[in-house]
Design an enzyme around this catalytic site. Structure first.
Site, PDB file in Angstrom:
ATOM      1  N   GLU A   1      -2.229   5.227   2.863  1.00 60.14           N
ATOM      2  CA  GLU A   1      -2.161   3.801   2.499  1.00 60.14           C
ATOM      3  C   GLU A   1      -3.511   3.178   2.194  1.00 60.14           C
ATOM      4  OE1 GLU A   1      -0.561   5.213   5.056  1.00 60.14           O
ATOM      5  OE2 GLU A   1       1.565   4.899   4.647  1.00 60.14           O
TER       6      GLU A   1
ATOM      7  N   HIS B   1      13.167   5.628  12.680  1.00 62.18           N
ATOM      8  CA  HIS B   1      13.004   5.815  11.241  1.00 62.18           C
ATOM      9  C   HIS B   1      13.846   7.018  10.800  1.00 62.18           C
ATOM     10  CE1 HIS B   1      10.965   6.852   7.488  1.00 62.18           C
ATOM     11  NE2 HIS B   1      10.278   5.728   7.549  1.00 62.18           N
TER      12      HIS B   1
ATOM     13  N   GLU C   1      -0.068  -9.097  -1.052  1.00 60.43           N
ATOM     14  CA  GLU C   1      -0.663  -8.527   0.172  1.00 60.43           C
ATOM     15  C   GLU C   1      -1.868  -7.662  -0.192  1.00 60.43           C
ATOM     16  OE1 GLU C   1       0.734  -5.476   3.298  1.00 60.43           O
ATOM     17  OE2 GLU C   1       1.850  -7.260   3.823  1.00 60.43           O
TER      18      GLU C   1
ATOM     19  N   HIS D   1       6.275   5.821  12.788  1.00 62.63           N
ATOM     20  CA  HIS D   1       6.583   6.593  11.579  1.00 62.63           C
ATOM     21  C   HIS D   1       5.365   7.100  10.801  1.00 62.63           C
ATOM     22  CE1 HIS D   1       5.286   3.678   8.525  1.00 62.63           C
ATOM     23  NE2 HIS D   1       5.663   2.759   9.379  1.00 62.63           N
TER      24      HIS D   1
ATOM     25  N   ARG E   1       2.507   8.762   8.751  1.00 61.05           N
ATOM     26  CA  ARG E   1       2.291  10.171   8.382  1.00 61.05           C
ATOM     27  C   ARG E   1       1.173  10.804   9.216  1.00 61.05           C
ATOM     28  NH1 ARG E   1       5.059   9.575   3.646  1.00 61.05           N
ATOM     29  NH2 ARG E   1       5.557  11.456   2.485  1.00 61.05           N
TER      30      ARG E   1
ATOM     31  N   ASP F   1       0.789  -1.240   0.000  1.00 60.15           N
ATOM     32  CA  ASP F   1       0.000   0.000   0.000  1.00 60.15           C
ATOM     33  C   ASP F   1       0.818   1.286   0.000  1.00 60.15           C
ATOM     34  OD1 ASP F   1       1.115   0.068   2.507  1.00 60.15           O
ATOM     35  OD2 ASP F   1      -0.720  -0.478   3.569  1.00 60.15           O
TER      36      ASP F   1
HETATM   37  C1  UD1 Z   1       6.670   5.042   3.701  1.00 60.64           C
HETATM   38  C2  UD1 Z   1       5.285   4.604   3.231  1.00 60.64           C
HETATM   39  C3  UD1 Z   1       4.536   3.915   4.351  1.00 60.64           C
HETATM   40  C4  UD1 Z   1       5.361   2.791   4.968  1.00 60.64           C
HETATM   41  C5  UD1 Z   1       6.730   3.327   5.366  1.00 60.64           C
HETATM   42  C6  UD1 Z   1       7.608   2.219   5.868  1.00 60.64           C
HETATM   43  C7  UD1 Z   1       4.103   6.021   1.625  1.00 60.64           C
HETATM   44  C8  UD1 Z   1       3.304   7.248   1.418  1.00 60.64           C
HETATM   45  N1  UD1 Z   1       4.523   5.797   2.874  1.00 60.64           N
HETATM   46  O1  UD1 Z   1       6.463   6.033   4.708  1.00 60.64           O
HETATM   47  O2  UD1 Z   1       3.324   3.369   3.825  1.00 60.64           O
HETATM   48  O3  UD1 Z   1       4.687   2.332   6.093  1.00 60.64           O
HETATM   49  O4  UD1 Z   1       7.363   3.923   4.223  1.00 60.64           O
HETATM   50  O5  UD1 Z   1       8.700   2.708   6.578  1.00 60.64           O
HETATM   51  O6  UD1 Z   1       4.365   5.300   0.696  1.00 60.64           O
HETATM   52  N2  UD1 Z   1      14.243   8.639   4.755  1.00 60.64           N
HETATM   53  C9  UD1 Z   1      15.619   8.566   4.648  1.00 60.64           C
HETATM   54  N3  UD1 Z   1      16.179   7.360   4.332  1.00 60.64           N
HETATM   55  C10 UD1 Z   1      15.465   6.226   4.148  1.00 60.64           C
HETATM   56  C11 UD1 Z   1      14.068   6.299   4.274  1.00 60.64           C
HETATM   57  C12 UD1 Z   1      13.466   7.512   4.560  1.00 60.64           C
HETATM   58  O7  UD1 Z   1      16.316   9.552   4.815  1.00 60.64           O
HETATM   59  O8  UD1 Z   1      16.041   5.164   3.874  1.00 60.64           O
HETATM   60  C13 UD1 Z   1      13.616   9.942   5.074  1.00 60.64           C
HETATM   61  C14 UD1 Z   1      13.605  10.928   3.901  1.00 60.64           C
HETATM   62  O9  UD1 Z   1      13.818  12.199   4.417  1.00 60.64           O
HETATM   63  C15 UD1 Z   1      12.156  10.822   3.388  1.00 60.64           C
HETATM   64  C16 UD1 Z   1      11.392  10.571   4.684  1.00 60.64           C
HETATM   65  O10 UD1 Z   1      12.243   9.717   5.439  1.00 60.64           O
HETATM   66  O11 UD1 Z   1      11.761  11.990   2.717  1.00 60.64           O
HETATM   67  C17 UD1 Z   1      10.022   9.953   4.531  1.00 60.64           C
HETATM   68  O12 UD1 Z   1      10.049   8.791   3.702  1.00 60.64           O
HETATM   69  P1  UD1 Z   1       8.678   8.356   2.922  1.00 60.64           P
HETATM   70  O13 UD1 Z   1       8.955   7.113   2.154  1.00 60.64           O
HETATM   71  O14 UD1 Z   1       8.118   9.509   2.180  1.00 60.64           O
HETATM   72  O15 UD1 Z   1       7.648   8.097   4.088  1.00 60.64           O
HETATM   73  P2  UD1 Z   1       7.629   6.978   5.216  1.00 60.64           P
HETATM   74  O16 UD1 Z   1       7.073   7.607   6.435  1.00 60.64           O
HETATM   75  O17 UD1 Z   1       8.913   6.281   5.268  1.00 60.64           O
HETATM   76  N1  UDP Z   2      12.209  -3.219  10.754  1.00 61.16           N
HETATM   77  C1  UDP Z   2      13.582  -3.305  10.541  1.00 61.16           C
HETATM   78  N2  UDP Z   2      14.420  -2.458  11.242  1.00 61.16           N
HETATM   79  C2  UDP Z   2      13.951  -1.550  12.116  1.00 61.16           C
HETATM   80  C3  UDP Z   2      12.547  -1.443  12.309  1.00 61.16           C
HETATM   81  C4  UDP Z   2      11.703  -2.290  11.605  1.00 61.16           C
HETATM   82  O1  UDP Z   2      14.057  -4.132   9.755  1.00 61.16           O
HETATM   83  O2  UDP Z   2      14.766  -0.835  12.717  1.00 61.16           O
HETATM   84  C5  UDP Z   2      11.314  -4.092   9.957  1.00 61.16           C
HETATM   85  C6  UDP Z   2      10.223  -4.830  10.708  1.00 61.16           C
HETATM   86  O3  UDP Z   2      10.662  -6.100  11.154  1.00 61.16           O
HETATM   87  C7  UDP Z   2       9.138  -4.968   9.659  1.00 61.16           C
HETATM   88  C8  UDP Z   2       9.321  -3.725   8.809  1.00 61.16           C
HETATM   89  O4  UDP Z   2      10.622  -3.241   9.057  1.00 61.16           O
HETATM   90  O5  UDP Z   2       9.366  -6.080   8.814  1.00 61.16           O
HETATM   91  C9  UDP Z   2       8.293  -2.678   9.143  1.00 61.16           C
HETATM   92  O6  UDP Z   2       8.614  -1.508   8.503  1.00 61.16           O
HETATM   93  P1  UDP Z   2       7.929  -0.130   8.852  1.00 61.16           P
HETATM   94  O7  UDP Z   2       7.425  -0.146  10.246  1.00 61.16           O
HETATM   95  O8  UDP Z   2       8.890   0.932   8.467  1.00 61.16           O
HETATM   96  O9  UDP Z   2       6.729  -0.062   7.804  1.00 61.16           O
HETATM   97  P2  UDP Z   2       5.232  -0.609   7.794  1.00 61.16           P
HETATM   98  O10 UDP Z   2       5.265  -2.064   8.027  1.00 61.16           O
HETATM   99  O11 UDP Z   2       4.492   0.184   8.832  1.00 61.16           O
HETATM  100  O12 UDP Z   2       4.730  -0.258   6.434  1.00 61.16           O
END
Ligand code: UD1
Ligand code: UDP
Length: 367
Positions: free
Chosen positions: A132, A238, A118, A205, A207, A96
């Site tokens: 999502e 995160h 999924e 994390h 939004r 999602d």
């Molecule tokens: C995204 C997904 C969410 C998922 C989550 C898992 C969307 C809209 N959101 O949210 O569904 O649950 O990932 O974690 O698709 N950043 C880094 N390095 C990284 C990753 C993120 O610096 O490796 C920072 C960046 O500044 C980025 C911000 O995190 O702009 C947000 O990342 P983003 O993918 O937009 O949103 P998530 O909250 O991670």
């Molecule tokens: N996870 C990880 N390292 C971390 C925190 C979470 O590998 O420091 C894994 C966790 O086991 C799960 C996934 O990341 O498989 C969940 O990711 P996240 O919570 O970012 O996203 P969501 O599942 O909410 O989309």
């Protein structure tokens, strides 16, 4: 030979798609092409390293404080070129995220069939989780094959009018991943620091939680950790800089809390397996924890994973300070309640989801 392009972009999609990529690559009947959007960077690369997967294409779109518009438009523009080059027979997407949605819409415009892994999770509230719930519903509109993790997810799709012949219940590939990561001999500095204390593992994390709800979540945690100095808490934060800033502001002064960068999936799964309780707003952790028998307090108002609530491992506690502290104190002080929640029950299949999906692809694509 059928050409399958697998696309994903964030940490959780990668954790759940890598087992499927490895399964598809082991079958000679498919040519498997891996494209990552790079919606996440470091957190995605951590997973690719653990599973030893090198993408064929990397759209490299991540930027600090990216908006949903940035993500959607950049993925669509860059993926179109990859699809023109690779000309796949099918594209597989997961879950999602905005990568999932933007990739599915691009395929729809290009008339390329989509398989949704999924599929069928619903909260029935379009605003929660945001965005999502919209993403997963929109992907269901364009997908040709729907791989539902549970019978409940399948029912959700059928109620929306999806052709039953196109929906397959396979379990969740999260369990496939968990089968490869957990090791009884696992050692880690974090576990040395925890010692014999009860450990609370924290992640956050979402939004829709950023701002006041997350402030409240962290204030609740700070209150408990101050009142119970014998507890130890571990929080791999995160990489979103706004979340790091909020965590530093509200939790940074606590001696019994370890604020650390994201753990890789091997480390996280094994540390989670030793936790007393997990406090999170994550989606994927709600699937993994029931399989490990670790109670989870879900700091959200809705969940698309009712199976864990029904099996008793998860409790939805919202984002208000008092609800969170009350639920945690109950788990700490009421042994019967703790025992009830901590029985391992796994509603998400037997760890063969990837094999089942590959087999279904083999049968449907070679017909
Ligand atoms: C995204 C997904 C969410 C998922 C989550 C898992 C969307 C809209 N959101 O949210 O569904 O649950 O990932 O974690 O698709 N950043 C880094 N390095 C990284 C990753 C993120 O610096 O490796 C920072 C960046 O500044 C980025 C911000 O995190 O702009 C947000 O990342 P983003 O993918 O937009 O949103 P998530 O909250 O991670
Ligand atoms: N996870 C990880 N390292 C971390 C925190 C979470 O590998 O420091 C894994 C966790 O086991 C799960 C996934 O990341 O498989 C969940 O990711 P996240 O919570 O970012 O996203 P969501 O599942 O909410 O989309």
């Amino acid at each position: 030979m059928k050409r399958i392009l697998v696309i994903f972009g964030t940490r959780p999609e990668a954790i759940k798609m890598c087992p499927l990529v490895l399964e598809l690559k082991s079958r000679e009947e498919f040519e498997t092409i891996v494209c990552v959007s790079g919606q996440h960077r470091e957190m995605l690369d951590q997973v690719l390293d653990v599973f030893g997967i090198v993408p064929d294409h990397d759209l490299s779109i991540m930027k600090p404080r990216q908006t949903l518009n940035d993500l959607t438009t950049n993925i669509m523009t860059r993926l179109k070129k990859v699809l023109e080059l690779e000309n796949p027979d099918l594209v597989l997407v997961h879950g999602d995220t905005t990568t999932t949605f933007a990739a599915s819409l691009t395929c729809f415009y290009e008339n390329i069939p989509v398989g949704h892994v999924e599929a069928g999770l619903r909260t029935f509230d379009i605003h929660s989780p945001f965005p999502e719930e919209f993403n997963r519903r929109a992907v269901s509109l364009v997908a040709d094959l729907h791989f539902a993790p549970t019978a409940t997810a399948r029912e959700n799709l059928l109620r929306e009018g999806v052709d039953p012949a196109r929906v397959f219940v396979t379990g969740n590939t999260a369990i496939d991943a968990l089968r490869t990561t957990i090791s009884p001999d696992f050692e880690h500095d974090v576990l040395d620091w925890v010692g014999d204390s009860k450990m609370i593992l924290i992640t956050a994390h979402r939004r829709e939680n950023q701002g006041e709800p997350m402030d409240h979540m962290f204030q609740a945690l700070a209150q408990i950790l101050q009142e119970r100095p014998e507890l130890k808490a571990v929080y791999p934060i995160h990489l979103n800089p706004d979340i790091r800033a909020t965590a530093d502001r509200i939790l940074g002064h606590l001696d019994n809390l370890l604020l650390i960068p994201p753990l890789d999936v091997l480390e996280f799964h094994n540390i989670m397996a030793r936790a007393y309780v997990v406090m999170t707003d994550s989606g994927g952790i709600q699937e993994e924890a029931p399989a490990l028998g670790i109670p989870v307090l879900v700091m959200r108002n809705t969940t698309e994973r009712p199976e864990g609530i029904e099996s008793g491992t998860l409790k939805l506690v919202g984002t208000q300070i008092e609800e969170i502290t009350t639920a945690l104190y109950q788990l700490l002080d009421d042994q019967a309640e703790y025992d009830r929640m901590s029985q391992a029950r796994n509603p998400y299949g037997d760890g063969t989801a990837s094999r089942q999906i590959a087999q279904i692809l083999s049968e449907t694509m070679n017909r």
